[in-house]
Scaffold this motif. Structure first.
Motif, PDB file in Angstrom:
ATOM      1  N   GLU A  18       0.724  -1.259   0.084  1.00  0.00           N
ATOM      2  CA  GLU A  18      -0.122  -0.125   0.007  1.00  0.00           C
ATOM      3  C   GLU A  18       0.938   1.273   0.085  1.00  0.00           C
ATOM      4  OE1 GLU A  18      -3.450   0.431  -0.133  1.00  0.00           O
ATOM      5  OE2 GLU A  18      -2.658   2.130  -0.350  1.00  0.00           O
ATOM      6  N   ARG A 370     -17.736  -1.750   5.728  1.00  0.00           N
ATOM      7  CA  ARG A 370     -17.734  -2.928   4.883  1.00  0.00           C
ATOM      8  C   ARG A 370     -18.933  -3.333   4.541  1.00  0.00           C
ATOM      9  NH1 ARG A 370     -12.898  -4.286   7.857  1.00  0.00           N
ATOM     10  NH2 ARG A 370     -13.998  -5.501   9.417  1.00  0.00           N
ATOM     11  N   MET A 373     -20.536  -1.072   1.820  1.00  0.00           N
ATOM     12  CA  MET A 373     -19.799  -1.398   0.699  1.00  0.00           C
ATOM     13  C   MET A 373     -20.439  -2.557  -0.067  1.00  0.00           C
ATOM     14  SD  MET A 373     -15.712  -1.593   1.490  1.00  0.00           S
ATOM     15  CE  MET A 373     -14.909  -1.901  -0.255  1.00  0.00           C
ATOM     16  N   ASN A 399      -9.046  -2.228   6.330  1.00  0.00           N
ATOM     17  CA  ASN A 399      -8.299  -2.661   5.054  1.00  0.00           C
ATOM     18  C   ASN A 399      -8.593  -1.575   4.029  1.00  0.00           C
ATOM     19  OD1 ASN A 399     -11.018  -3.375   5.524  1.00  0.00           O
ATOM     20  ND2 ASN A 399     -10.904  -4.187   3.340  1.00  0.00           N
ATOM     21  N   PRO A 400      -7.436  -1.236   3.181  1.00  0.00           N
ATOM     22  CA  PRO A 400      -7.135  -0.357   2.279  1.00  0.00           C
ATOM     23  C   PRO A 400      -8.497  -0.070   1.497  1.00  0.00           C
ATOM     24  CG  PRO A 400      -5.046  -1.312   2.678  1.00  0.00           C
ATOM     25  CD  PRO A 400      -5.946  -2.160   3.180  1.00  0.00           C
ATOM     26  N   GLU A 401      -9.100  -1.139   1.007  1.00  0.00           N
ATOM     27  CA  GLU A 401     -10.213  -1.184  -0.061  1.00  0.00           C
ATOM     28  C   GLU A 401     -11.284  -0.470   0.652  1.00  0.00           C
ATOM     29  OE1 GLU A 401      -9.088  -4.347   1.090  1.00  0.00           O
ATOM     30  OE2 GLU A 401      -7.503  -3.872  -0.233  1.00  0.00           O
ATOM     31  N   ALA A 402     -11.811  -0.888   1.984  1.00  0.00           N
ATOM     32  CA  ALA A 402     -12.933   0.013   2.692  1.00  0.00           C
ATOM     33  C   ALA A 402     -12.377   1.229   3.160  1.00  0.00           C
ATOM     34  CB  ALA A 402     -12.984  -0.841   4.078  1.00  0.00           C
ATOM     35  N   TRP A 403     -10.961   1.782   3.097  1.00  0.00           N
ATOM     36  CA  TRP A 403     -10.499   3.041   3.264  1.00  0.00           C
ATOM     37  C   TRP A 403     -10.889   3.878   2.087  1.00  0.00           C
ATOM     38  CZ3 TRP A 403      -7.727   7.348   1.757  1.00  0.00           C
ATOM     39  CH2 TRP A 403      -7.385   7.976   2.732  1.00  0.00           C
ATOM     40  N   MET A 404     -10.438   3.276   0.980  1.00  0.00           N
ATOM     41  CA  MET A 404     -10.787   3.799  -0.269  1.00  0.00           C
ATOM     42  C   MET A 404     -12.282   4.220  -0.754  1.00  0.00           C
ATOM     43  SD  MET A 404      -7.941   4.963  -1.361  1.00  0.00           S
ATOM     44  CE  MET A 404      -8.414   5.750  -2.919  1.00  0.00           C
ATOM     45  N   TRP A 405     -13.109   3.169  -0.227  1.00  0.00           N
ATOM     46  CA  TRP A 405     -14.484   3.241  -0.437  1.00  0.00           C
ATOM     47  C   TRP A 405     -15.166   4.470   0.593  1.00  0.00           C
ATOM     48  CZ3 TRP A 405     -19.211   3.024   1.876  1.00  0.00           C
ATOM     49  CH2 TRP A 405     -20.429   2.809   0.774  1.00  0.00           C
ATOM     50  N   GLU A 408     -14.117   7.774  -1.194  1.00  0.00           N
ATOM     51  CA  GLU A 408     -14.591   8.247  -2.243  1.00  0.00           C
ATOM     52  C   GLU A 408     -16.219   8.413  -2.146  1.00  0.00           C
ATOM     53  OE1 GLU A 408     -14.782   5.787  -6.755  1.00  0.00           O
ATOM     54  OE2 GLU A 408     -13.246   5.663  -5.143  1.00  0.00           O
TER      55      GLU A 408
END
Ligand code: WTA
Length: 652
Positions: A18, A370, A373, A399-405, A408
């Motif tokens: 990351e 999450r 999401m 987790n980075p994916e949840a952070w990014m979601w 955004e």
């Protein structure tokens, strides 16, 4: 103490990939309370002086302290000789400053009813209820249990206790009668404040019957005060049980805030440890209030004139104590308090609330993100979320994916995110970005706050410059726990036994080449399920309390939504073959609460043990997570594992 698990090692590797960086947006930084290194430099130069300045600027004292810190390892005392009234800091001072008409709480009930409560009204209600408690014989130092739904009266009850110096012990409304009884017993509590019931997922869940059961199992409760909320039928015991509204009708709103010593007990909050018995974490008045007021102000870059803050936690957890009741109210800000679940009546309820009240700062748990999401970006897109300026997370690694979601779809790409690491024991936030200062990386809690000193160490307490290690705290901080109620030895063993002279939090973490901290999760036998701490030993003892169960082993297995999930392996007593996993799950819910219900229970003839008889949890975790098994040569009987794997593969 288990060494870093394989799961942790795997996440260390995943996180090393990351590299995205998010500096504070220029406009945000320009308007932030702090946007440079000043606070960090000041705290590094003079730890005690830094905290003393926070205490004098952010808290109102009726008597100044003589000593900032008395550090007698492992016990700290802060602002000794100082006196204050915590509820006066949260209420009276705002009313005195002319902010009596300001909304303290926009409360939103799950069925759609709502109430706006001003600081003046809150002060009135708290003063009356403090008088009610005194009238019931509650004296300074007496423990009061609070077992409530998410209604304003929960905050009123806590602040009324604080006003008269009677420590509260809030028990999450989702906990069972047995859990409440255990806490009443441990605390020798005198009064229970509860409600008939609350609204959750579209129906009423009863609380009073559970409170009745708990009071009957224990011997110290003299009075039960019941707020009417659910409208469900309840039995009232003559002389013992009282309706809140009836007591309040006759109560005077005149209750001058008496000064209490800085180190007087403010509350107990029970949390899970590595043994079956929850620990009563002790927090005192002056230090805790200083820490929560300071962190709430700077981590959320609070502008109390304009902000509408919303922390989605339940007041039954430390997050609700520190960032619904004490921090926000001490800072005199307006906040939202919501009674129910995020998906009632529909999956967009949170976003409807954000838009309705113009929420500016929003604080929730990764597990919730999450879940959002999964429900899809179209849910937040139905609402105008442009009021949001900052987002926060707490309770577990994000987790980075949840952070990014989150960044955004909730933050519209413009809101800084503060990933805040802390614990029931730390009282308030310890590691977090400062949103006007810190460049964030998705998934990293970044750095210790000014005034907090953390260090990663290896098994032998050597400093870890980069890579994985144990997260320890090396200097005392004002919000730190003052001990475990009734068990001083356990305090020393739990937090100070692993490494000399440093507080060990129980978490593993990684520090990367840029000096960023990545908290990986617990390295002890505590699970983190949806941001809630649950001990494996507690669930095991709940399982073996069932007459059909001979032995049980519980592990936390990685789960895409809840972070970890409770997985149980159970050996039945002979002749008990007809008990079903579902019955056992219900039994655990009855013993502890629905949050501790195992996701899956595997009934097995045997458990993998070493030749010395220790259950090999690592193997059980591997089986539960469907991983290839590593070394099994230390097993007393290797065929046990084959059987377990066969059963796990067959499970739905
Ligand atoms: C975990 C909740 C990673 C951690 C405030 C800690 C976190 C436990 C974070 C405390 C975070 C909390 N990143 N892990 N930002 N925040 N944790 O006492 O394992 O309910 O030890 O306090 O939650 O849980 P507690």
């Amino acid at each position: 103490m288990a060494p870093m698990s394989e799961g942790n090692q795997q996440s260390i590797e995943a996180l090393s990939a990351e590299h995205r960086m998010f500096p504070p947006p220029a406009e945000f930084a320009a308007n932030a309370l702090t946007n440079d290194r000043t606070l960090f430099d000041e705290a590094a130069a003079d730890h005690e002086g830094f905290w003393a300045r926070q205490a004098s600027e952010l808290v109102e004292w009726s008597r100044p302290w003589d000593t900032v810190l008395e550090w007698d390892l492992p016990y700290s005392k802060w602002f000794l000789g100082g006196q204050l009234n915590v509820s006066a800091n949260c209420l009276d001072r705002h009313v005195a400053a002319g902010n009596g008409d300001k909304i303290a709480i926009h409360w939103e009930g799950e069925p759609g009813d709502s109430r706006d409560i001003t600081y003046a009204e809150m002060l009135d209600e708290v003063s009356k209820f403090a008088n009610v408690l005194t009238g019931l014989g509650v004296e300074k130092g007496d423990r009061v249990m609070v077992y409530m739904p998410m209604i304003p009266e929960a905050a009123v009850a806590m602040l009324a206790c604080a006003r008269i110096g009677a420590p509260h012990s809030v028990v999450f409304g989702g906990f069972s009668a047995q859990s409440l009884a255990d806490r009443i017993d441990d605390a020798d509590a005198k009064v229970v404040i509860t409600a008939d019931g609350g609204h959750r997922r579209g129906s009423v869940f009863p609380l009073k019957p559970a409170a009745d059961e708990a009071v009957e199992k224990t011997s110290t409760i003299e009075h039960v005060v019941v707020v009417k909320r659910g409208g469900n039928e309840v039995d009232m015991v003559d002389g013992r049980d009282h309706w809140y509204h009836e007591l309040m009708n006759g109560a005077s709103a005149d209750c001058p805030p008496v000064p209490h010593d800085s180190e007087d007990l403010l509350f107990l909050l029970y949390t899970s440890g590595t043994t079956g018995k929850p620990k009563g974490i002790m927090h005192t008045m002056g230090g805790y209030l200083t820490h929560t007021t300071y962190t709430h102000k700077y981590v959320f870059d609070l502008h109390p004139e304009t902000d509408v803050f919303w922390c989605t936690a339940d007041v039954g957890w430390i997050t609700g104590h520190s960032y619904i009741v004490y921090g926000p109210m001490s800072n005199g800000c307006t906040q939202v308090m919501y009674e129910g679940v995020p998906n009632y009546p529909e999956n967009d309820r949170f976003w409807e609330i954000v838009a309705k009240y113009g929420v500016t700062k929003f604080y929730t748990a990764p597990t919730a993100i999450r879940t959002f999401m999964k429900w899809g970006a179209e849910e937040p897109a139905k609402h105008d979320l442009s009021s949001l300026q900052l987002l926060g997370t707490v309770g577990e690694p994000i987790n980075p994916e949840a952070w990014m979601w989150y960044h955004e779809h909730i933050g519209g790409g413009r809101c800084p995110i503060v990933d805040t690491w802390w614990q029931t024991e730390t009282g308030g936030i310890m590691i977090s970005p400062l949103p006007g200062v810190t460049t964030t990386k998705p998934g990293s809690a970044t750095h210790p706050l000014p005034g907090v000193v953390a260090e990663l160490v290896d098994d032998d307490a050597n400093h870890v410059e980069t890579g994985g290690g144990y997260l320890t705290l090396t200097k005392p901080w004002p919000g730190m726990l003052r001990g475990i109620w009734g068990d001083p030895q356990r305090y020393i063993d739990t937090y100070w036994g692993r490494f000399d002279d440093r507080y060990f939090a129980g978490d593993g973490a990684k520090i990367d080449d840029d000096g960023y901290l990545w908290v990986l999760g617990r390295v002890d036998d505590v699970m983190n399920v949806s941001g809630h701490r649950i001990s494996t030993a507690e669930v095991e003892s709940a399982l073996v309390s069932h007459p059909s169960v001979a032995e049980a082993a519980v592990v936390g297995a990685t789960d895409a939504t809840t972070g970890q999930a409770v997985m149980a392996y159970v050996i039945l007593r002979s002749g008990a073959a007809d008990v079903t996993p579902e019955e056992l799950r219900t039994h655990v819910a009855g013993e502890i609460g629905a949050i501790a219900k195992p996701k899956a229970i595997f009934i097995t003839p045997d458990l993998p043990k070493t030749r010395s008889g220790k259950i090999m949890r690592r193997l059980l975790r591997d089986v539960a997570e469907g991983r290839n098994l590593g070394d099994t040569t230390t097993l007393a009987d290797a065929s046990v594992v084959d059987e377990l794997q066969r059963r796990a593969n067959e499970a739905p």
